[in-house]
Structure formats: C-alpha cells, structure tokens
Scaffold this motif. Structure first.
Motif, PDB file in Angstrom:
ATOM      1  N   UNK A  19       0.809  -1.207   0.000  1.00 37.92           N
ATOM      2  CA  UNK A  19       0.000   0.000   0.000  1.00 37.92           C
ATOM      3  C   UNK A  19       0.842   1.256   0.000  1.00 37.92           C
ATOM      4  N   UNK A  20       1.872   1.254   0.821  1.00 30.79           N
ATOM      5  CA  UNK A  20       2.780   2.400   0.868  1.00 30.79           C
ATOM      6  C   UNK A  20       3.465   2.593  -0.481  1.00 30.79           C
ATOM      7  N   UNK A  21       3.962   1.492  -1.019  1.00 28.85           N
ATOM      8  CA  UNK A  21       4.649   1.557  -2.302  1.00 28.85           C
ATOM      9  C   UNK A  21       3.747   2.019  -3.423  1.00 28.85           C
ATOM     10  N   UNK A  22       2.506   1.542  -3.432  1.00 26.92           N
ATOM     11  CA  UNK A  22       1.568   1.915  -4.488  1.00 26.92           C
ATOM     12  C   UNK A  22       1.156   3.384  -4.376  1.00 26.92           C
ATOM     13  N   UNK A  23       0.990   3.874  -3.145  1.00 30.09           N
ATOM     14  CA  UNK A  23       0.664   5.282  -2.950  1.00 30.09           C
ATOM     15  C   UNK A  23       1.765   6.170  -3.529  1.00 30.09           C
ATOM     16  N   UNK A  24       3.010   5.822  -3.272  1.00 37.96           N
ATOM     17  CA  UNK A  24       4.139   6.575  -3.830  1.00 37.96           C
ATOM     18  C   UNK A  24       4.189   6.450  -5.350  1.00 37.96           C
TER      19      UNK A  24
END
Length: 253
Positions: A19-24
């Motif tokens: 989720x963190x990676x996709x948000x970035x």
C-alpha cells in the motif's frame, strides 16, 4: 478511463508494504493520493517522502475494521476532492488460524479487515462512480485465495470473498465506464511476510511487486495474479481433486 487520467486516488493500508509503495508509485505519476491507514506517524513519513519526490500524498487516519466509519470517511473524501477516480482496497491482515486450536479473536479481526473493511471501502462511493460514469475500483486479494490453505482458513476465505465480490461488481458494471480490478499477489517481502517461517517460493521484492500492480491497474486488468510462476501453479491447483489436495496441502506447513 486510462491510468493517466486519474486525478485522485485512495489507497488503504498505506502505512507499509504494498500500500505504501503503491501510494508513492501513483503519486509520482501526478495522482493526488489519499493514503489511509491506522498508523498516523507512518503516513506522515510517507507524505514527507512523497513531497521530496514532487508527489502529493495526503495522510488519512483510518481503521477499515470499523466499516460504518470507513464508509462515511471515504464518502467525505469523495466530496472534498470532487470525486475519487481510483479506490484501492489494499488494507489486509494475515496470520495463521489452525483448525486444531482455532483462534476466533484473530479470525474475527481478519474478517473485519479483509472482508467487511474491504467491502465498505469499495462500495462507499460506488453509486457516485456509476452516476459520474467514471471510476476504478481495485481490490488487493491474494493467490492464497485459490483454495483453503492449511492453517489459513480465515485468510484464504477472506480473500476468496474479495475475488467473488469484485467479480460480481465487474459483471454488474458492464456497459459503464466504471472499471473493476482484482489483484492477487503471491509472496512479497513486506512486514506481513516477515513473520512467515515457512519457505516462500518466488518471493518478490516490494518495489518489483508494486510496479507489476501499478501497471495492471493502468491496464484496467479484470484479474491479475503474480508472479507468473506462482499464478500458474495456483491455476493448476484449482483443478486438483480434493483427496489429492488434502493429502498434499496438509503436509506443506
């Protein structure tokens, strides 16, 4: 709607991992991302990293296990931003639920987050997307949803629910411009898998997994499982007779 036309996106479970990676990933491509999770301090760190990269990621403190509150908050975000173009239900909980000593409290948590929370996230602005005739709903399931894996009754079943839920939405939305995507990752190096003690075949780095997910979203894939080796094996496992599956699976973990 193609990927480049996204103005706004909501990603749940954005404090760590996929989720963190996709948000970035989305933020760096010009999308205003509402990054939602329970851990505010992690979201603030994400927002700072995004800002340094020239991306706009806005922290949203949210616990999807509280379905009614999630519904209200997502709708409020939709109103505030002029309409969410992309909603990614990524928040998830794993952990073993062995039938020989079944941990109901943990199983309930898995269901509250992976089933009720995901359904609330995805359906919150669905009527508005239909009314606008645009939007994209994405659910992050798992290749573990293919069958009832040993010691994973709650997790496998919760992800199987998400598969079927998204499939029904996709069928209902034929003829509209609202897209539905179900993403099924295999093993990815994240906080969740760090607690797994058994062998994880074809383990992917988080950055590689995020790239695969992001591209699948931009293509508006109906379903996308990865890595391909594991996805292929899972496809075969669906058709294995129960007697053989039970005998093999019971000895895996």
């Amino acid at each position: 709607m193609n990927g480049m036309s996204y103005r706004t996106a909501l990603v749940t479970g954005a404090s760590s991992g996929l989720g963190r990676g996709l948000a970035l990933w989305l933020g760096k491509r010009g999308v205003k991302v509402y990054a939602a999770a329970r851990r505010r301090e992690h979201l603030e760190a994400l927002a700072q990293e995004a800002q340094a990269a020239g991306a706009h990621v806005e922290p949203v403190e949210l616990d999807v296990s509280h379905a009614d509150a999630t519904l209200e908050r997502v709708r409020a975000l939709d109103e505030a931003c002029g309409g969410l173009d992309l909603v990614v239900a990524n928040a998830g909980v794993g952990g073993q639920t062995n039938a020989r000593d079944f941990p109901w409290e943990h199983a309930k948590k898995v269901i509250d987050v992976n089933v009720t929370g995901a359904a609330a996230t995805l359906s919150a602005v669905l009527p508005r997307m239909v009314e606008r005739n645009r939007g994209h709903l994405v659910g992050v399931s798992s290749l573990a949803s293919c069958r009832g894996l040993p010691q994973n009754a709650a997790y496998s079943a919760s992800k199987a629910f998400l598969n079927t839920f998204l499939e029904s939405l996709r069928v209902d939305l034929q003829g509209t411009q609202v897209r539905v995507t179900c993403i099924k990752p295999g093993f990815v190096k994240t906080e969740m898998t760090a607690r797994i003690q058994h062998t994880m075949p074809f383990l992917l780095e988080a950055d590689a997994a995020v790239e695969l997910m992001g591209q699948a979203i931009l293509r508006a894939e109906a379903e996308y499982g990865f890595p391909w080796q594991m996805a292929s094996a899972v496809g075969v496992a669906k058709w294995v007779p129960n007697l053989l599956f039970d005998a093999v699976a019971s000895k895996v973990l």
